[in-house]
Design an enzyme around this catalytic site. Structure first.
Site, mmCIF file in Angstrom:
data_model
loop_
_atom_site.group_PDB
_atom_site.id
_atom_site.type_symbol
_atom_site.label_atom_id
_atom_site.label_comp_id
_atom_site.label_asym_id
_atom_site.label_seq_id
_atom_site.Cartn_x
_atom_site.Cartn_y
_atom_site.Cartn_z
ATOM 1 N N ASP A 195 0.844 3.549 -4.616
ATOM 2 C CA ASP A 195 2.056 3.394 -3.922
ATOM 3 C C ASP A 195 1.897 4.006 -2.967
ATOM 4 O O ASP A 195 0.832 4.460 -2.489
ATOM 5 C CB ASP A 195 3.228 3.985 -4.649
HETATM 6 C C1 BGC Z 1 7.667 1.603 -2.797
HETATM 7 C C2 BGC Z 1 6.718 0.467 -3.302
HETATM 8 C C3 BGC Z 1 6.649 -0.568 -2.051
HETATM 9 C C4 BGC Z 1 5.927 0.104 -1.207
HETATM 10 C C5 BGC Z 1 5.338 -0.755 -0.047
HETATM 11 C C6 BGC Z 1 6.817 2.153 -1.540
HETATM 12 O O1 BGC Z 1 7.717 3.058 -0.899
HETATM 13 O O2 BGC Z 1 7.818 2.686 -3.843
HETATM 14 O O3 BGC Z 1 7.662 -0.116 -4.464
HETATM 15 O O4 BGC Z 1 6.003 -1.738 -2.811
HETATM 16 O O5 BGC Z 1 6.551 1.282 -0.698
HETATM 17 O O6 BGC Z 1 6.346 -1.216 0.559
#
Ligand code: BGC
Length: 767
Positions: free
Chosen positions: A300
């Site tokens: 993530d």
């Molecule tokens: C979130 C993810 C997301 C990623 C990209 C993160 O902060 O937890 O779910 O896909 O950002 O935007």
């Protein structure tokens, strides 16, 4: 050499599709070698040509140059990103969107780097791209797997037309804590329903053929247990036992893997002391080991770097060692792999085979998407213009929006509204709002493009409609944690609202949370109606009790007063672009609601976590009328509304429920039937739900577990016999070693229209 070869493939894209067709008809010995070699061989032959730098480059994912969905790292200048792109040090990008923009970065990757490896282009296509479906939690309330799949398909069609080839969805995190703002992104609290929905969404995004230009790779996230963040607080620790992990958290991920999802994303939380981005147990042992998952795992946002802040890695170097060994293949905005991994391999600390394995997985998905055959497959501005916002997409999102609405309460048959001769006061800060219904995670949609409830209701011209806002609701976008922002004090419109209510036959109040008050980083400690809305509701109630409360919210709310006093309550979530039309059609009875709650609504925050499939405890009742049983002294054990609850304008009667037999052996198929009659005055749909209780087990079993459901349409007066089959798949559970087992014993089976059904039969299962 290889570079030239791939470029030829691109130029000759048309010809090769033709060859592909011929190949299906008859084998052609002279056919282009790359086209007929299996993807694994194409991956291997490319890998052989790659330098270590280029390999590590494939493990690097950069955010684009504008939309930011996480803390901006110091390192990430556009200049650096372009430099790295040109060197072939970037394998994927996120949040670059629009056919022309994607084409430009793709062009750099394909035409300016030594090997011309195309990029994955990821985006959070969570509930649509530009034409928005309901938020995923709302959609889950439809229990309509076909509609959910179709909604993901529409999302994939629009996103792919805008250059995107990979979505960071579905989120399949089970959660029992509505304080956690991200419950809006998932399928709710139940692993069985969650697994079915996971499958439908993966299928919708990926379609039957990933190389189709409207299919995009899906990503099951967040692996794993993020939904159990302590106290519902964002990015928090998770400490759960193995039974919950195996039986509640993992099943939807397993379902996604079994449905062929191409990628997984890990998460920000730790699990039992190990930040999951560094968890070998989850990523290597379970996902890539036991489940044999062949795709890749993306971290993530900066979660590899965050191993340092968790106190798990001393520095970036150690973070890179831990995460790569644990099986995190692609570093999202972490700047850790690109900085550390080459040296770590050269120092002999990380084996090159770890890198090769990650790169192989990433390249495989690129091949499967058809990007090597035509890297610009998703980059056609004409398609983009023609596809995005198509009328049929609006129809599809309206359809699923109606199906997502849950009728929570309807006393005195206040609903549906009469179409003529009534004076209706439409009141509340969300009544005319065109932005909030779009919900959170809607980066590519345009502001204020939802149909408001006011606009939807105006289409029904037989009544007099007056509208008053009453009080403000602050856009949660700015309201990260500032209580003061959530609690506006402006009462200026209250008087007009009350005056309007006084003279109305029926008052429709649209209250709840703003679309940005749920979602990532939007945890709440209170689950009431934010700001002055409760005060407004009570002030209106004091002058007119004929209130239909339409809730707009991204999570279960604790609204005990409303549940007790307000005669009709409609759960209208955040339903996306067509929100107001969907709500108006339900209010006026042009659509008979059939949604059922995918998550329990608590009475107050103190009851959380509250969920239907809890354990019995050793002291479940106060049969002897003493105080020593499992309860609170200030609140009942029951929730406000149970999982699976939802009414219709018609009524259903369940009869002749039976398990066909009393005694069975493990492995038998156990038939269960029930007759259901539509006994009311409308045609309507019912979600028929089947639950079991395994009365005693080597691991204690929940008091009820959903094990089947069917969405059935009934004409007025119609009776249908519904059949379910219970097999080993439904009757077993995972033990604390993660082994699935079915035990002999006594079972109860329940069927009904919600999880608190009492309609029961029993059977015994023998070895
Ligand atoms: C979130 C993810 C997301 C990623 C990209 C993160 O902060 O937890 O779910 O896909 O950002 O935007």
């Amino acid at each position: 050499m290889i570079k030239r070869h791939y470029k030829i493939l691109i130029a000759a894209g048309m010809t090769f599709s033709f060859f592909g067709f011929v190949m299906n008809k008859k084998s052609n010995a002279n056919m282009e070698v790359l086209k007929i070699t299996p993807i694994e061989q194409r991956v291997d032959s490319l890998l052989e040509k790659m330098t270590l730098d280029e390999k590590v480059g494939q493990m690097n994912l950069y955010n684009g140059f504008w939309d930011v969905t996480g803390p901006t790292p110091k390192e990430g200048s556009a200049k650096l990103k372009y430099e790295h792109l040109r060197k072939g040090w970037v394998g994927a990008m996120l949040s670059v969107r629009g056919a022309e923009n994607v084409k430009e970065v793709q062009r750099i990757a394909v035409e300016e780097t030594r090997l011309g490896i195309p990029l994955l282009i990821g985006f959070d296509v969570i509930h649509g791209y530009k034409t928005l479906s309901p938020i995923p939690l709302a959609e889950s309330a439809s229990w309509d797997l076909e509609a959910i799949e179709k909604s993901a398909r529409v999302a994939a069609t629009e996103a792919s037309a805008a250059g995107i080839n990979w979505t960071f969805a579905p989120m399949v995190d089970i959660s029992r804590d509505p304080r956690w703002g991200r419950v809006m992104e998932g399928g709710g609290e139940d692993p069985y329903l969650g697994s079915k929905i996971a499958r439908a969404r993966v299928q919708g995004f990926q379609g039957d053929d990933l190389s189709d230009k409207h299919s995009i790779a899906a990503c099951a996230k967040h692996f794993a247990a993020y939904g159990f963040s302590e106290a519902g607080k964002e990015y928090n620790s998770v400490d759960i036992g193995t039974s919950t992990l195996y039986n509640t958290v993992l099943p939807p991920f397993k379902a996604a893997a079994d449905s062929g999802v191409k990628t997984f994303m890990n998460s920000f939380n730790e699990l039992n002391g190990i930040p999951v981005t560094g968890s070998e147990f989850l990523q290597r042992d379970i996902l890539k080991g036991a489940w044999n998952f062949e795709g890749f795992v993306v971290s993530d946002w900066a979660s590899i770097n965050e191993l340092i802040f968790w106190g798990h890695a001393k520095d970036k170097r150690q973070a890179a060692i831990i995460a790569s060994k644990a099986g995190s293949d692609l570093d999202m905005e972490g700047y850790v792999y690109i900085r550390e991994l080459v040296q770590l391999v050269e120092d002999g600390i990380v084996a090159e085979s770890v890198i090769d394995d990650a790169v192989r997985r990433i390249l495989k998905v690129k091949f499967e998407l058809g990007l090597f055959d035509n890297p610009y497959i998703y980059c056609d501005s004409e398609t983009e213009k023609a596809v995005i916002g198509k009328a049929e997409h609006h129809e599809a999102v309206l359809d699923v929006a109606k199906k997502s609405i849950v009728l929570l309460k309807n006393e005195q048959n206040l609903l549906p509204l009469q179409k003529k001769g009534q004076k209706i006061a439409l009141i509340g800060p969300l009544a005319a709002d065109k932005n909030s219904p779009l919900g959170s995670w809607r980066i590519a949609s345009d502001d204020n493009t939802a149909v408001s409830v006011l606009e939807g209701m105006k289409k029904y011209t037989g009544n007099t409609l007056i509208h008053e806002k009453g009080v403000d609701l602050v856009d949660g976008h700015a309201a990260f944690i500032e209580e003061v922002v959530l609690n506006t004090t402006n009462r200026d419109g209250m008087k007009e609202a009350v005056a309007a209510a006084k003279t109305a036959d029926v008052v429709v109040m649209v209250l709840g949370e703003h679309g940005f008050q749920s979602g990532e980083a939007r945890s709440r400690t209170e689950l009431d109606l934010p700001g002055l809305q409760q005060e407004l509701l009570e002030a209106v109630y004091a002058v007119n009790k004929n209130i239909v409360l339409v809730l707009n919210n991204g999570r279960p709310l604790a609204i005990e007063w409303a549940a007790e006093h307000i005669p009709a309550i409609v759960e209208g979530w955040q339903l996306g672009t067509q929100s107001g039309n969907a709500i108006a059609q339900v209010l006026y009875g042009d659509y008979n609601p059939s949604g059922k709650l995918p998550m329990t609504f608590p009475r107050n925050v103190g009851q959380i976590p509250i969920y239907y499939n809890h354990k019995s405890t050793g002291r479940p009742t106060n049969d002897n009328d003493n105080v020593f049983w499992s309860h609170y002294i200030d609140k009942e054990n029951t929730p406000l509304w149970v999982f699976g609850h939802g009414l219709s304008y018609t009524t259903f009667e369940y009869k002749n429920f039976k398990v066909h037999g009393d005694k069975f052996s493990i492995g038998d198929n156990i038939k269960v039937t029930v007759d259901i009659t539509n006994t009311g005055n409308y045609d309507g749909k019912e979600v028929v739900q089947l639950y079991i209780r395994d009365l005693f087990g080597s691991i204690t079993r929940p008091v009820k577990e959903l094990k089947g459901f069917e969405l059935v349409h009934f004409k007025k007066g119609e009776t249908k016999t519904i059949e379910f089959m219970l097999t080993n798949k439904e009757l077993g559970f995972y033990n604390n070693q993660g082994k699935y087992m079915v035990e002999a014993g006594d079972f109860e089976v329940f069927v009904g229209g919600s999880s608190d059904t009492k309609l029961k039969d029993t059977f015994t299962l023998n070895y």
